[in-house]
Design a protein around this motif. Structure first.
Motif, mmCIF file in Angstrom:
data_model
loop_
_atom_site.group_PDB
_atom_site.id
_atom_site.type_symbol
_atom_site.label_atom_id
_atom_site.label_comp_id
_atom_site.label_asym_id
_atom_site.label_seq_id
_atom_site.Cartn_x
_atom_site.Cartn_y
_atom_site.Cartn_z
ATOM 1 N N UNK A 5 -0.579 0.344 -1.059
ATOM 2 C CA UNK A 5 -1.889 -0.297 -1.189
ATOM 3 C C UNK A 5 -2.544 -0.509 0.167
ATOM 4 N N UNK A 6 -1.729 -0.851 1.181
ATOM 5 C CA UNK A 6 -2.276 -1.012 2.528
ATOM 6 C C UNK A 6 -2.819 0.301 3.069
ATOM 7 N N UNK A 7 -2.174 1.398 2.700
ATOM 8 C CA UNK A 7 -2.643 2.702 3.178
ATOM 9 C C UNK A 7 -3.838 3.211 2.366
ATOM 10 N N UNK A 8 -3.708 3.154 1.026
ATOM 11 C CA UNK A 8 -4.695 3.833 0.187
ATOM 12 C C UNK A 8 -5.570 2.951 -0.665
ATOM 13 N N UNK A 9 -5.394 1.634 -0.602
ATOM 14 C CA UNK A 9 -6.252 0.765 -1.387
ATOM 15 C C UNK A 9 -5.742 0.535 -2.803
ATOM 16 N N UNK A 10 -6.627 0.096 -3.676
ATOM 17 C CA UNK A 10 -6.243 -0.341 -5.014
ATOM 18 C C UNK A 10 -5.675 0.795 -5.858
ATOM 19 N N UNK A 11 -6.304 1.953 -5.871
ATOM 20 C CA UNK A 11 -5.817 3.053 -6.707
ATOM 21 C C UNK A 11 -4.423 3.495 -6.287
ATOM 22 N N UNK A 12 -4.202 3.619 -4.990
ATOM 23 C CA UNK A 12 -2.877 4.004 -4.506
ATOM 24 C C UNK A 12 -1.851 2.935 -4.854
ATOM 25 N N UNK A 13 -2.241 1.666 -4.721
ATOM 26 C CA UNK A 13 -1.327 0.580 -5.067
ATOM 27 C C UNK A 13 -0.999 0.555 -6.545
#
Length: 231
Positions: A52-60
């Motif tokens: 999530x820290x790298x890619x935001x909500x969708x990645x998280x």
């Protein structure tokens, strides 16, 4: 935290999330295989956070779904007790909150970076404008100095007056011509320069210039300080 988050493609962010979950699973299998069903989310909470820290909500969220699926099918073998189901729900809710918070942080970071870039661009433009202004002021000073020297040291008598025909400038050549110092005539009427009998006619000629009349040549008598000679 990824400083280029705004420039990363969605595909890249999701692939990184997959890789992070895969690495977390490999670490569990290699180093924590003896835990069995115990502490199933030990490595998946940090994995979701990193994704999530790298890619935001969708990645998280993707990392959350993959982690939950691995816990259910791999660690818990498709069977969960009520306590384990509750733990799964807590994991889902917690990781979703983590993903949302990271999304907010990343967007705030992107806005801050954009504002910083705009500020830097504005500062550069301001510095360029200030440098241009300094160059213009330097050129103006040089021009003024040149004109000042030309006025003061010209061999030809030069006089300047205001719209009320009061003397405002009086160069050295005019001082020699009239015998009067500049500080004696500045602020006084042009009339003091002419012989008394010629004041009216001389002023009439000068006043014609205010209507736009141009002179090719004209002779005006100037009274010297001793009032005995007219030049």
């Amino acid at each position: 935290m990824n400083w280029n988050w705004a420039k990363s493609s969605l595909r890249q962010r999701l692939l990184v999330a997959l890789l992070i979950v895969a690495v977390a699973s490999a670490i569990r299998a290699i180093f924590f295989g003896g835990l069995g069903r115990g502490i199933p989310y030990l490595l998946y909470f940090p994995a979701v956070t990193l994704a999530a820290l790298y890619g935001g909500m969708l990645a998280g969220c993707l990392a959350t779904i993959l982690s939950a699926a691995l816990v259910f099918f791999w660690i818990q073998r498709g069977v969960m007790s009520p306590i384990e189901s509750l733990a799964m729900a807590v994991f889902f809710i917690s990781c979703t909150l983590i993903a949302v918070i990271c999304e907010v942080l990343l967007r705030a970071q992107a806005r801050a970076k954009l504002a910083q870039e705009k500020t830097e661009a504005a500062n550069q433009e301001l510095r360029r404008a200030m440098a241009e202004r300094e160059r213009a002021e330097g050129a103006l000073r040089e021009t003024n100095e040149y004109l000042e020297n030309l006025f003061n040291y010209a061999n030809a008598p030069i006089i300047v007056w205001d719209p009320q025909f009061r003397i405002t400038r009086f160069n050295h050549a005019f001082e020699s011509l009239t015998g009067k110092r500049a500080d004696e005539v500045i602020g006084k009427s042009l009339e003091l320069l002419f012989p008394p009998a010629m004041v009216a006619s001389s002023m009439a000629l000068i006043k014609k210039t205010t209507s736009g009349e141009r002179w090719e040549t004209v002779e005006i008598s100037i009274l010297h300080l001793d009032r005995k000679s007219v030049v």
